[in-house]
Design a protein around this motif. Structure first.
Motif, PDB file in Angstrom:
ATOM      1  N   PHE A 259       0.835  -1.203   0.000  1.00  0.00           N
ATOM      2  CA  PHE A 259       0.000   0.000   0.000  1.00  0.00           C
ATOM      3  C   PHE A 259       0.867   1.249   0.000  1.00  0.00           C
ATOM      4  O   PHE A 259       0.605   2.207  -0.740  1.00  0.00           O
ATOM      5  CB  PHE A 259      -0.922   0.014   1.221  1.00  0.00           C
ATOM      6  N   ASP A 260       1.904   1.276   0.850  1.00  0.00           N
ATOM      7  CA  ASP A 260       2.765   2.455   0.940  1.00  0.00           C
ATOM      8  C   ASP A 260       3.402   2.787  -0.403  1.00  0.00           C
ATOM      9  O   ASP A 260       3.403   3.955  -0.832  1.00  0.00           O
ATOM     10  CB  ASP A 260       3.861   2.230   1.984  1.00  0.00           C
ATOM     11  N   TYR A 261       3.966   1.783  -1.062  1.00  0.00           N
ATOM     12  CA  TYR A 261       4.625   2.043  -2.344  1.00  0.00           C
ATOM     13  C   TYR A 261       3.611   2.407  -3.426  1.00  0.00           C
ATOM     14  O   TYR A 261       3.894   3.222  -4.309  1.00  0.00           O
ATOM     15  CB  TYR A 261       5.471   0.838  -2.769  1.00  0.00           C
ATOM     16  N   SER A 262       2.423   1.826  -3.344  1.00  0.00           N
ATOM     17  CA  SER A 262       1.394   2.142  -4.330  1.00  0.00           C
ATOM     18  C   SER A 262       0.893   3.568  -4.162  1.00  0.00           C
ATOM     19  O   SER A 262       0.847   4.341  -5.130  1.00  0.00           O
ATOM     20  CB  SER A 262       0.218   1.161  -4.196  1.00  0.00           C
ATOM     21  N   ILE A 263       0.506   3.964  -2.939  1.00  0.00           N
ATOM     22  CA  ILE A 263      -0.037   5.300  -2.711  1.00  0.00           C
ATOM     23  C   ILE A 263       1.034   6.362  -2.961  1.00  0.00           C
ATOM     24  O   ILE A 263       0.761   7.433  -3.517  1.00  0.00           O
ATOM     25  CB  ILE A 263      -0.639   5.423  -1.290  1.00  0.00           C
ATOM     26  N   ALA A 264       2.280   6.058  -2.564  1.00  0.00           N
ATOM     27  CA  ALA A 264       3.361   7.012  -2.792  1.00  0.00           C
ATOM     28  C   ALA A 264       3.598   7.230  -4.283  1.00  0.00           C
ATOM     29  O   ALA A 264       3.772   8.371  -4.732  1.00  0.00           O
ATOM     30  CB  ALA A 264       4.643   6.525  -2.117  1.00  0.00           C
ATOM     31  N   SER A 265       3.591   6.161  -5.043  1.00  0.00           N
ATOM     32  CA  SER A 265       3.781   6.284  -6.484  1.00  0.00           C
ATOM     33  C   SER A 265       2.644   7.059  -7.131  1.00  0.00           C
ATOM     34  O   SER A 265       2.871   7.912  -8.002  1.00  0.00           O
ATOM     35  CB  SER A 265       3.898   4.897  -7.115  1.00  0.00           C
ATOM     36  N   LEU A 266       1.416   6.807  -6.696  1.00  0.00           N
ATOM     37  CA  LEU A 266       0.261   7.532  -7.237  1.00  0.00           C
ATOM     38  C   LEU A 266       0.323   9.020  -6.879  1.00  0.00           C
ATOM     39  O   LEU A 266      -0.185   9.862  -7.622  1.00  0.00           O
ATOM     40  CB  LEU A 266      -1.034   6.918  -6.707  1.00  0.00           C
ATOM     41  N   SER A 270       8.084   9.657  -2.673  1.00  0.00           N
ATOM     42  CA  SER A 270       8.708   8.395  -2.289  1.00  0.00           C
ATOM     43  C   SER A 270       7.927   7.753  -1.156  1.00  0.00           C
ATOM     44  O   SER A 270       7.168   8.418  -0.435  1.00  0.00           O
ATOM     45  CB  SER A 270      10.158   8.621  -1.850  1.00  0.00           C
ATOM     46  N   ALA A 271       8.125   6.455  -0.988  1.00  0.00           N
ATOM     47  CA  ALA A 271       7.468   5.751   0.109  1.00  0.00           C
ATOM     48  C   ALA A 271       7.916   6.306   1.461  1.00  0.00           C
ATOM     49  O   ALA A 271       7.125   6.405   2.403  1.00  0.00           O
ATOM     50  CB  ALA A 271       7.763   4.256   0.022  1.00  0.00           C
ATOM     51  N   THR A 272       9.181   6.698   1.545  1.00  0.00           N
ATOM     52  CA  THR A 272       9.686   7.292   2.787  1.00  0.00           C
ATOM     53  C   THR A 272       8.969   8.596   3.095  1.00  0.00           C
ATOM     54  O   THR A 272       8.589   8.861   4.251  1.00  0.00           O
ATOM     55  CB  THR A 272      11.201   7.536   2.680  1.00  0.00           C
ATOM     56  N   GLN A 273       8.769   9.427   2.066  1.00  0.00           N
ATOM     57  CA  GLN A 273       8.053  10.692   2.273  1.00  0.00           C
ATOM     58  C   GLN A 273       6.610  10.446   2.727  1.00  0.00           C
ATOM     59  O   GLN A 273       6.104  11.134   3.610  1.00  0.00           O
ATOM     60  CB  GLN A 273       8.067  11.514   0.987  1.00  0.00           C
ATOM     61  N   TRP A 274       5.960   9.458   2.104  1.00  0.00           N
ATOM     62  CA  TRP A 274       4.584   9.143   2.510  1.00  0.00           C
ATOM     63  C   TRP A 274       4.534   8.695   3.958  1.00  0.00           C
ATOM     64  O   TRP A 274       3.663   9.121   4.728  1.00  0.00           O
ATOM     65  CB  TRP A 274       3.999   8.065   1.591  1.00  0.00           C
ATOM     66  N   ARG A 275       5.464   7.873   4.378  1.00  0.00           N
ATOM     67  CA  ARG A 275       5.450   7.372   5.750  1.00  0.00           C
ATOM     68  C   ARG A 275       5.709   8.500   6.745  1.00  0.00           C
ATOM     69  O   ARG A 275       5.105   8.535   7.822  1.00  0.00           O
ATOM     70  CB  ARG A 275       6.485   6.258   5.894  1.00  0.00           C
ATOM     71  N   LYS A 276       6.599   9.414   6.396  1.00  0.00           N
ATOM     72  CA  LYS A 276       6.856  10.562   7.270  1.00  0.00           C
ATOM     73  C   LYS A 276       5.620  11.453   7.369  1.00  0.00           C
ATOM     74  O   LYS A 276       5.253  11.916   8.458  1.00  0.00           O
ATOM     75  CB  LYS A 276       8.037  11.368   6.741  1.00  0.00           C
ATOM     76  N   ALA A 277       4.970  11.679   6.231  1.00  0.00           N
ATOM     77  CA  ALA A 277       3.777  12.529   6.223  1.00  0.00           C
ATOM     78  C   ALA A 277       2.665  11.903   7.051  1.00  0.00           C
ATOM     79  O   ALA A 277       1.965  12.603   7.807  1.00  0.00           O
ATOM     80  CB  ALA A 277       3.309  12.754   4.786  1.00  0.00           C
TER      81      ALA A 277
END
Length: 348
Positions: A259-266, A270-277
């Motif tokens: 999910f993290d890599y999918s939502i971040a790509s959409l 980056s997945a790291t940025q999404w997780r931090k946010a």
């Protein structure tokens, strides 16, 4: 000459028979036989091979495996022999036909099928025959053989077996020729398969409630799952098939990494940025991500529940939080939601 050799084939002394078998093998491997001599040599070698000790048959197979004109019947006989004898023939002999290999896959042992699965450039008919047995060790070898042409049956069997085998799932994740729909199915089972594999590796005696061991297992699963998720999402992006539905399914089935890599790509972060946010903004970050990824507002509650179940949103979904999320969908464009999400990530 062949008449004389045929008489010698009836020699009973094992040492003399072994010497004769290897001598005739060397004659056949030295240079192509005439059309008249080949069937005679074939019959002679078959007679010798049937009565030879295994070590002699192994030597015969090793000498004939790379011979492009080796008599076909003896090559076929050796391929159906014990795996220790058959190995070089199955691996390298160009004299084995597609029909030979299909029949061997159907009638041979599992070890024969592993050898066939490792053979370069096997055809669709052969991979179908291998797949009919659904053996994990054979499927692992087939998945690793990037020169093999995978049939529809092979793809389906590989996908089914990968649901319960982490090694196979990891290997399949690197194959560019696996249909995307099957790649997606495999991905949804990767986390569970990885966990099962690690438990097997540590042994039945592992106490998963022990803090140190539990953390070690969880860390290994997370690392592997991240790698697999990243590779799969990259493939989906390259194929133009990544969408919000896939991201939502990954979350509802408990695959946080996917999910993290999918939502971040959409969201083009980056997945790291999404997780931090997400760590910084909670419900608001989830709303911004959905808006940036063009995920419909009606899906948002399902995403929130999934993030709550995984413990990644700790706060209750109170009225204020939901009002704030509604304002995101009402007031933010795709671009402004993307920028706000990046700022949240940078604030951590």
């Amino acid at each position: 000459m062949m008449t004389a050799l045929s008489s010698l084939a009836r020699v009973k002394d094992p040492a003399s028979r072994a010497q004769l078998a290897l001598g005739v093998t060397d004659i056949c491997a030295a240079s192509p036989l005439s059309r008249r001599a080949e069937p005679i040599a074939d019959e002679l070698l078959l007679t010798l091979a049937r009565k030879a000790e295994q070590r002699v048959r192994m030597a015969m197979a090793a000498r004939l495996a790379d011979c492009a004109w080796a008599p076909h019947e003896v090559v076929r006989f050796l391929a159906f022999d014990a795996p220790a004898v058959a190995e070089p023939i199955i691996a390298r002999s160009v004299r084995l036909t597609e029909g030979d290999l299909v029949r061997l896959a159907d009638e041979g042992t599992r070890d024969h099928r592993v050898l066939i699965a490792n053979r370069p450039n096997i055809t669709i008919a052969i991979t179908s025959a291998l797949s009919r047995h659904s053996e994990i060790v054979v499927m692992r070898a087939l998945a690793a053989n990037t020169t093999a042409s995978l049939s529809e049956l092979a793809c389906e069997t590989l996908s089914a077996c990968a649901r319960t085998d982490a090694i196979l799932a990891r290997t399949l994740s690197t194959r560019p020729d696996l249909p995307e729909i099957l790649a997606g199915e495999i991905a949804t089972h990767i986390a569970d398969a990885l966990e099962d594999e690690l438990v097997d590796e540590f042994g039945n005696g592992i106490q998963l409630d022990n803090a140190v061991k539990h953390d070690t297992v969880a860390s290994a699963i997370a690392d592997d799952d991240d790698t697999l998720a990243r590779k799969l999402v990259e493939k989906l992006v390259a194929a133009g098939t990544l969408n919000g539905t896939f991201a939502l399914r990954s979350l509802t089935e408990g695959n946080d990494a996917l999910f993290d890599y999918s939502i971040a790509s959409l969201c083009t972060i980056s997945a790291t940025q999404w997780r931090k946010a997400l760590a910084a903004g909670g419900v608001r970050a989830a709303a911004l991500a959905c808006r940036s990824a063009r995920i419909d507002r009606s899906v948002f509650p399902t995403i929130l529940r999934g993030l709550q179940r995984s413990g990644r949103i700790q706060s209750e979904l109170g009225e204020d939080a939901m009002t704030g999320a509604a304002k995101v969908f009402a007031n933010y464009t795709v671009g402004s939601a993307h920028d706000a999400l990046r700022r949240l990530a940078d604030s951590v």
